[in-house]
Every structure is written in C-alpha cells, then in structure tokens.
Write a protein that holds these residues in place. Structure first.
Motif, PDB file in Angstrom:
ATOM      1  N   PHE A   1       2.490   1.593  -3.615  1.00  0.00           N
ATOM      2  CA  PHE A   1       1.594   2.086  -4.541  1.00  0.00           C
ATOM      3  C   PHE A   1       1.200   3.703  -4.283  1.00  0.00           C
ATOM      4  O   PHE A   1       1.041   4.150  -5.351  1.00  0.00           O
ATOM      5  CB  PHE A   1       0.324   1.376  -4.496  1.00  0.00           C
ATOM      6  CG  PHE A   1       0.759   0.059  -5.124  1.00  0.00           C
ATOM      7  CD1 PHE A   1       1.114  -0.123  -6.584  1.00  0.00           C
ATOM      8  CD2 PHE A   1       0.377  -1.238  -4.520  1.00  0.00           C
ATOM      9  CE1 PHE A   1       1.504  -1.473  -7.000  1.00  0.00           C
ATOM     10  CE2 PHE A   1       0.699  -2.391  -5.119  1.00  0.00           C
ATOM     11  CZ  PHE A   1       1.186  -2.413  -6.662  1.00  0.00           C
ATOM     12  N   GLU A   2       1.176   4.051  -3.077  1.00  0.00           N
ATOM     13  CA  GLU A   2       0.843   5.280  -2.427  1.00  0.00           C
ATOM     14  C   GLU A   2       1.857   6.208  -2.913  1.00  0.00           C
ATOM     15  O   GLU A   2       1.739   7.487  -3.366  1.00  0.00           O
ATOM     16  CB  GLU A   2       0.291   5.448  -1.178  1.00  0.00           C
ATOM     17  CG  GLU A   2      -0.518   6.455  -0.912  1.00  0.00           C
ATOM     18  CD  GLU A   2      -1.893   6.396  -1.731  1.00  0.00           C
ATOM     19  OE1 GLU A   2      -2.425   7.792  -1.646  1.00  0.00           O
ATOM     20  OE2 GLU A   2      -2.517   5.529  -1.902  1.00  0.00           O
TER      21      GLU A   2
ATOM     22  N   ALA B   1       0.704  -1.269  -0.024  1.00  0.00           N
ATOM     23  CA  ALA B   1       0.038   0.011  -0.009  1.00  0.00           C
ATOM     24  C   ALA B   1       0.875   1.097   0.112  1.00  0.00           C
ATOM     25  O   ALA B   1       0.592   2.206  -0.839  1.00  0.00           O
ATOM     26  CB  ALA B   1      -0.801   0.082   1.079  1.00  0.00           C
TER      27      ALA B   1
ATOM     28  N   TRP C   1       1.425   1.037 -16.853  1.00  0.00           N
ATOM     29  CA  TRP C   1       0.255   1.353 -16.239  1.00  0.00           C
ATOM     30  C   TRP C   1      -0.895   1.848 -17.421  1.00  0.00           C
ATOM     31  O   TRP C   1      -2.159   1.450 -17.253  1.00  0.00           O
ATOM     32  CB  TRP C   1       0.309   2.467 -15.225  1.00  0.00           C
ATOM     33  CG  TRP C   1       1.318   2.113 -14.250  1.00  0.00           C
ATOM     34  CD1 TRP C   1       2.493   2.611 -14.233  1.00  0.00           C
ATOM     35  CD2 TRP C   1       1.294   1.047 -13.227  1.00  0.00           C
ATOM     36  NE1 TRP C   1       3.188   2.127 -13.241  1.00  0.00           N
ATOM     37  CE2 TRP C   1       2.463   1.118 -12.582  1.00  0.00           C
ATOM     38  CE3 TRP C   1       0.351   0.324 -12.605  1.00  0.00           C
ATOM     39  CZ2 TRP C   1       2.691   0.431 -11.480  1.00  0.00           C
ATOM     40  CZ3 TRP C   1       0.584  -0.566 -11.726  1.00  0.00           C
ATOM     41  CH2 TRP C   1       1.789  -0.663 -10.959  1.00  0.00           C
TER      42      TRP C   1
ATOM     43  N   LEU D   1      -6.546  -0.655  -6.781  1.00  0.00           N
ATOM     44  CA  LEU D   1      -5.560   0.784  -7.126  1.00  0.00           C
ATOM     45  C   LEU D   1      -6.550   1.631  -8.061  1.00  0.00           C
ATOM     46  O   LEU D   1      -7.039   0.986  -9.104  1.00  0.00           O
ATOM     47  CB  LEU D   1      -4.602   0.435  -7.713  1.00  0.00           C
ATOM     48  CG  LEU D   1      -3.483  -0.499  -6.894  1.00  0.00           C
ATOM     49  CD1 LEU D   1      -2.279  -0.764  -7.651  1.00  0.00           C
ATOM     50  CD2 LEU D   1      -3.231   0.117  -5.629  1.00  0.00           C
ATOM     51  N   GLN D   2      -6.536   2.815  -7.826  1.00  0.00           N
ATOM     52  CA  GLN D   2      -6.841   3.884  -9.087  1.00  0.00           C
ATOM     53  C   GLN D   2      -5.626   3.783  -9.932  1.00  0.00           C
ATOM     54  O   GLN D   2      -4.503   3.524  -9.479  1.00  0.00           O
ATOM     55  CB  GLN D   2      -7.165   5.188  -8.525  1.00  0.00           C
ATOM     56  CG  GLN D   2      -8.505   5.208  -7.716  1.00  0.00           C
ATOM     57  CD  GLN D   2      -8.885   6.540  -7.038  1.00  0.00           C
ATOM     58  OE1 GLN D   2      -7.966   7.339  -7.245  1.00  0.00           O
ATOM     59  NE2 GLN D   2     -10.016   6.782  -6.819  1.00  0.00           N
ATOM     60  N   ASN D   3      -5.942   3.961 -11.290  1.00  0.00           N
ATOM     61  CA  ASN D   3      -4.727   4.187 -12.189  1.00  0.00           C
ATOM     62  C   ASN D   3      -4.907   5.185 -13.055  1.00  0.00           C
ATOM     63  O   ASN D   3      -6.049   5.299 -13.847  1.00  0.00           O
ATOM     64  CB  ASN D   3      -4.841   2.742 -13.102  1.00  0.00           C
ATOM     65  CG  ASN D   3      -3.797   2.765 -13.784  1.00  0.00           C
ATOM     66  OD1 ASN D   3      -2.856   3.413 -14.128  1.00  0.00           O
ATOM     67  ND2 ASN D   3      -3.886   1.569 -14.979  1.00  0.00           N
TER      68      ASN D   3
ATOM     69  N   THR E   1      -0.458   5.338  -9.464  1.00  0.00           N
ATOM     70  CA  THR E   1      -1.519   4.573  -8.442  1.00  0.00           C
ATOM     71  C   THR E   1      -1.570   5.118  -7.244  1.00  0.00           C
ATOM     72  O   THR E   1      -1.163   6.101  -6.919  1.00  0.00           O
ATOM     73  CB  THR E   1      -0.697   3.247  -8.205  1.00  0.00           C
ATOM     74  OG1 THR E   1       0.500   3.320  -7.621  1.00  0.00           O
ATOM     75  CG2 THR E   1      -0.588   2.350  -9.535  1.00  0.00           C
ATOM     76  N   HIS E   2      -2.965   4.759  -6.971  1.00  0.00           N
ATOM     77  CA  HIS E   2      -3.336   5.460  -5.422  1.00  0.00           C
ATOM     78  C   HIS E   2      -4.248   4.166  -5.065  1.00  0.00           C
ATOM     79  O   HIS E   2      -5.058   3.541  -5.692  1.00  0.00           O
ATOM     80  CB  HIS E   2      -4.052   6.623  -5.462  1.00  0.00           C
ATOM     81  CG  HIS E   2      -4.980   7.134  -4.677  1.00  0.00           C
ATOM     82  ND1 HIS E   2      -4.178   7.539  -3.470  1.00  0.00           N
ATOM     83  CD2 HIS E   2      -6.337   7.118  -4.071  1.00  0.00           C
ATOM     84  CE1 HIS E   2      -4.967   7.769  -2.466  1.00  0.00           C
ATOM     85  NE2 HIS E   2      -6.509   7.657  -2.773  1.00  0.00           N
ATOM     86  N   VAL E   3      -4.174   3.958  -3.813  1.00  0.00           N
ATOM     87  CA  VAL E   3      -4.900   2.949  -3.003  1.00  0.00           C
ATOM     88  C   VAL E   3      -6.169   3.377  -2.687  1.00  0.00           C
ATOM     89  O   VAL E   3      -6.415   4.362  -2.151  1.00  0.00           O
ATOM     90  CB  VAL E   3      -4.107   2.488  -1.657  1.00  0.00           C
ATOM     91  CG1 VAL E   3      -5.151   1.414  -1.053  1.00  0.00           C
ATOM     92  CG2 VAL E   3      -2.836   1.984  -2.162  1.00  0.00           C
TER      93      VAL E   3
END
Length: 664
Positions: A528-529, A525, A562, A553-555, A535-537
């Motif tokens: 990715f953050e 987490a 990605w 994840l948001q992409n 990416t964002h959790v």
C-alpha cells in the motif's frame, strides 16, 4: 466541608478552608424554609436592608482588628455575605451579626398579595424566634488564640512529587501514588481514558485539530457530565485540557480565538502536580501555586496523560501499550516526558503575560518517539520477558544498565538500545565486561549505521550480539548485513518488486500464528505504501473502542477503484491455514462502521480466501449483501499476492478485486 451546625443561627454556615475557615450567610436558606414564613410576607423578595449590611460590615471590621492575620476584603451583598474566620470564633461572631440582622420583604409589582407598599423590615431575631434564639455576646468573650498563617498553610498543603525527574519510574510512581486515589474519589472511568489517550496520540502525530476535539470532548465528559460530582481534581484537569486544546488549535491551520487560562494550581491539589517548580507559593490572599508558561504546559501534559493511565488501561493500539505489565501507553508517555523535560529545562524565571505566545515556539515534531522497540523485537521472534523498571533489584543483581530482557528459544538477552554516548569502543568494552558469568547474552541495538568497524567487531565475541534496528521499517538485521532499509529507501521499480517478493516469502514461510499475521501485515503495508499510488498507511494496528484494525489507509481517491472506496480504509489481514467465514466478514463491516459511519470500503486479505459456506451461510453471499447495503469489501488471497510479486502491478489486482465483488 460545609456544615450548618446546631450552634450557629439559622441561615449561617461554616466550612473548612485551607487557611482557617469560612462563615457565610445566605438569605435563600431562610426564604426556602417554611418555618420562617410570616403571614403576608411570603410573596416578597427577601433582602438585607442597607442598615443591616452596614452593621454586618462593622462586626467583621471589629473582628479583623482582633484577628489581623486572617483579614480579607469582604463584600456584603443584599442576599448573602461570607468571610474568613477561625472555627472556634464562628459561633460567637455569628451571634454578634444575628443581633443586628434585619430582613426586608420587597413586594414585586406582580405580587398577588394586594399590598401597596413594602412592609417594614423584620428583625432577624423575630423571624427565627419559633426555632432559635439570638444570644447576647460581648467582644471580651472572644477567646484568646495564637494563629500562624504560614504554618497553617504549610500544614494544609499535601505532599506531592518532589523533583521534576522525567523518567518512567518517577512518572509511574506519580500516577499510582497521587493520581489513582484522586481519580477513584472522582469516580472517573471507562472511555474517558481512551479519549485522553487518543488526544495525546493525535497531538504527537501532528493531527492538531483532531487532538483538540479529543481534548475538548474529554473535558466536557470529565468535568460537566451529570454523572460526576465536583471533585478536587476536576478544576485542575479542566484547565489542563483547555491548555492542550489551545496548544493544538494554535498549531492547526485555521485561526482560532483563544480562551484565557491561568497558570496556577490550588494549594490543596499540590499533590496532583508533577513538576514542583513554582515562581510563587500560597499566601493568605492567594492560596495558589503560580507557575510560568512552560512549567504549566509541562504539568498539563503530564497530568492529562497520567489521568488517562489512572482511569484505565489504554485502548488505542497494541503498539502503543507498554508490554511490560505497567499498563502504560508507552509512546504517549515517552512523548509527554520528553516534551515536558524540554519545556522545564528552558523555563524562564517569571510568568509571561501571554501564555499562548509561548506555545507558538514549541516544535512538537522534535519530541515524537519512534515506534516501540518491543514491537520490532517481537516481529523478529523475541519474547519480551521483563522491563527494567518493573522488578526491584534486577538491575543490581545483573550489575548492568539494560533496557529490557527478551528471550528467543532457550536463550535470554539483556537488551540495550545504544545511546550516542555508547558508540565508542571503550564504553562498549566496559559494558560487555559487566556481563561476567551471567546466563544472559547482551543484545545491543543501533538505530543508525555505525561508522567504525572497530565497534562492530565487538559483536563477534561470545555472549554479544549487535544488530541494527530500523524503527520506521520495524526491522532488525545483523550488523554484518548492513542497516535495514525503510519505505523511503526503496525508490526504483526493481527494488520495490524485490522487497515485495522478500516479504511475500516471509509471510509464506512464517510458522507461528503471531509471526504469520505480522509478516502478512508487513507485506500489505509495503504494497500500500510503495505499489499503490492512491494509498498511504496511516496507523498500523489501530484500535477502536472495542476492536483492533490491522492497517488503516489514507486514500487519495484519484484512480479506480479507490475513488469508490472513500476514506479512511480499514485493512484486515488473515494469514490462516483455512479460509475465513461469515464471522470475519461481519467483523470487517462492524470495524468499518466504527471507524466512520460514512465508510464506503474495506479490504480483507485472507491467505486462503473466503469460504463458500460457514455456519449455514455463504460468505460470498454475505459480501454481496454488504455491497448492496453500503460497504464494498475487496478480498485478496495468496494467488492475488503472488500475482503482485510476479507482475509488480498491484493496481491491476485491486481493480480486478473490485470487479469480482460486483460479480459475486
């Protein structure tokens, strides 16, 4: 309950209502019954002629002169009529009306009967003569009776929740005592609970359009599906879901033409209303409880969340569910009760003309709860043993106001999440003194940094531990170590790399199965953050209708790889002592397709990598097959994570993982 009593003439029906009952006549009942067909009159449209309708009105008027307490406006149509009546009067008055009834048969132009004009009306008594006889009645035979409308209304209203106390105990009692029986009678079950919980979760997370779709879908499923019969709870739930849908769409970016909704509940469903604050009570001409806008919205929120709990245990996410045995969705319930309390406390005395206008003033972000404390405690090695509200007498036995009981090893702790009013030394000293000779220690949790060193010194006493809890970062730390940092606190490259290394070591050294999995999820987490720009959790431990997803994840889809993986991206974390095989690969694929049929990518983080062969099939080969079909599954192992720790270049590691996939 409606019934066609043998004592009533054919076509008449009596049904019980909240006040008195209702006598109705529908000519279709005669028209559909072959016993009442008469020769060439079978092709016509059956109607009540004007003369008969006037005679019916005269009987009803005379009746209400004798029973003025239950009088109401009555419309006699050409096919039917209905009016309020006392049950003991139903037979007498139906015979009165039957004596004056006539039936007209109007012949349409397309009728094959060959008749050129409509036959003369047929007396009702002649029509039913083979089945029943119309009896002569006189008004003097109408029985004497005393009838108190207000008393009858009060006697018919079911008891319900008595006070608007927005606490877990009251809410739980409301669900179990009032909603569960109504839901069982309605036959509602299954995935509807998931959809209702999902709508509430999306609402509190600020995803308003998604919440609106969930509430609208739940409304259609619960109130329109052919499997479900009409139930007494159905109309109230339908209006409540319409309210929440409109609330969400009002917050959504696109303009929306709102449907109107009424701020009321029927008197016979009073027990299904949580907030008993009404601006008017049922009367003979309006058998409803009326509410103002905020009270109605509060009831809609609590009812919908309560219905979800009454239908079944929630399946949104393990972090959403109260671990103390009640089966509640703790964060959703917390959000609902906090918002409902604010609405009711600010409620005006009258109904506003535009309910939607009031919704515009609600800032839902003020009521979104932080992540559940229990998840953070578990991650720190504590076992949740008991929630204060589920065991009678525990509070009295322990003689202290606590939130839950946890254990770590052989040690037991009373946990108290510190309120603002608890932050002075005197209050804490009194709290600590209450521990006495109990075999529990006191664990005090602070969600923000203490300013007074005199307060923190209390944690040095025997039997007392004081810790900071960062609900966003899901971390505990002793008061002496300072307040734990959240994602936003790590700004420089050096700080980010140091934190990645700390979390990597924690995942590496974890001992239990649960802690190994939690530490790896926390590491990924953070990566990715903070270490991957695209990416964002979104939601840790998200849950589909059947499966749990470790991270989602948001992409932003701005950089390779990605741009090839789509959105959202599911991440599965396996901190096992052995490599994963084909079963886990299939699971990752199934969860991705459950999340979105158009999903293009997923990520599998396996500490020991993937196996060359398991159950007779090569996992590498299965990853290749999945790629050829339509899903790219990127695999990272501990060597990849170690490289991120050493170089800080997570982007390069994911680029290589994508290349490796196409070289399998």
């Amino acid at each position: 309950m409606a019934s066609e009593s043998n004592s009533l003439p054919p076509g008449f029906q009596f049904s019980e209502k909240l006040v008195a009952g209702r006598l109705d006549f529908d000519i279709v009942r005669l028209e559909d019954d072959e016993r009442f067909h008469r020769g060439d009159r079978t092709d016509g449209i059956w109607k009540l002629p004007d003369e008969a309708r006037e005679a019916i009105v005269a009987v009803i008027d005379e009746y209400y002169d004798r029973r003025p307490a239950i009088e109401e406006n009555v419309s006699v149509r050409s096919e039917s009529f209905a009016f309020r009546i006392l049950e003991e009067d139903a037979e007498h008055i139906s015979q009165f009306i039957a004596a004056d009834l006539e039936i007209r048969f109007e012949i349409p132009d397309f009728s094959p009967s060959g008749l050129d004009e409509n036959p003369d009306p047929l007396p009702y008594s002649d029509l039913i003569s083979d089945v029943a006889n119309v009896q002569d009645r006189s008004w003097s035979e109408l029985p004497e009776t005393s009838f108190d409308v207000e008393e009858d209304i009060e006697a018919a209203i079911p008891e319900g929740h008595s006070e608007p106390n927005f606490f877990h105990d009251d809410y739980l009692d409301y669900v179990l005592e009032f909603l569960v029986p109504a839901i069982q009678d309605a036959g509602w079950r299954g995935g509807h609970a998931w959809l209702l919980n999902l709508g509430m979760q999306e609402l509190r997370n600020g995803r308003y359009e998604e919440a609106a779709y969930a509430f609208a879908g739940a409304k259609d499923g619960l109130t329109k599906h052919s499997l479900f019969d009409e139930s007494r709870i159905q109309p109230l739930v339908r209006r409540s879901l319409n309210t929440l849908r409109d609330l969400c769409l009002l917050k959504a970016p696109d303009e929306y033409d709102f449907s109107e909704f009424d701020l009321y509940c029927e008197a016979d469903v009073r027990d299904l209303i949580y907030v008993p604050e009404f601006i008017s009570r049922p009367e003979i001409d309006d058998l409803n409880f009326r509410m103002n806008n905020p009270v109605w919205i509060a009831n809609a929120l609590v009812l919908v969340q309560g219905v979800a709990h009454a239908i079944g245990k929630p399946t949104i996410s393990r972090t959403e569910v109260d671990p103390f045995g009640s089966g509640m969705t703790l964060r959703n319930a917390s959000f609902v009760l906090k918002l409902a309390n604010s609405l009711v406390s600010a409620a005006p005395d009258e109904v506003e003309s535009d309910p939607i206008q009031y919704l515009e003033g609600i800032d839902l972000g003020n009521f979104t709860p932080d992540i559940t404390i229990t998840r953070t405690l578990r991650s720190a090695g504590y076992t949740i043993q008991m929630y204060r509200n589920t065991t009678e007498g525990v509070r009295d036995e322990l003689n202290i106001d606590f939130d839950l009981i946890v254990a770590r090893g052989d040690d037991k702790y009373l946990v108290r999440a510190m309120r603002p009013e608890d932050r002075d030394r005197g209050t804490l000293e009194e709290l600590i003194e209450q521990i006495g000779d109990l075999d529990h220690s006191l664990l005090l949790l602070y969600d923000r940094e203490l300013e007074s060193t005199s307060v923190s010194e209390l944690g040095e006493q025997d039997g007392v531990e004081m810790m900071y809890i960062n609900l966003q970062a899901e971390r505990l730390s002793p008061i002496s170590a300072g307040y734990p940092r959240s994602f936003a606190d790590f700004a420089t490259e050096e700080e980010i790399r140091d934190e990645i290394e700390r979390r990597f070591v924690a995942a590496q050294e974890a001992e239990t199965t649960e802690s190994k999995g939690d530490r790896l999820e926390e590491l990924m987490a953070f990566i990715f953050e903070k270490a991957v720009p695209d990416t964002h959790v979104m939601t840790p431990n998200n849950r589909t209708s059947t499966e749990e997803i470790d991270l989602q994840l948001q992409n932003e889809e701005e950089h390779h790889p990605w741009t090839q993986l789509g959105a959202p991206i599911n991440v599965e974390c396996k901190n096992w002592n052995e490599s994963v095989g084909v079963d886990e690969i299939y699971s990752v694929y199934g969860k991705a397709k459950m999340t979105s049929p158009n999903s293009k990518g997923a990520i599998l983080v396996s500490w020991e990598g993937v196996s060359d062969s398991q159950s007779g099939r090569n996992a590498d080969g299965l990853l290749r097959d999945m790629r050829i079909q339509d899903l790219d599954i990127l695999v990272l192992d501990q060597d990849d994570l170690s490289e991120i720790v050493e170089t800080g270049d997570a982007q390069a590691v994911f680029e290589r993982a994508y290349t490796n996939l196409y070289q399998r």
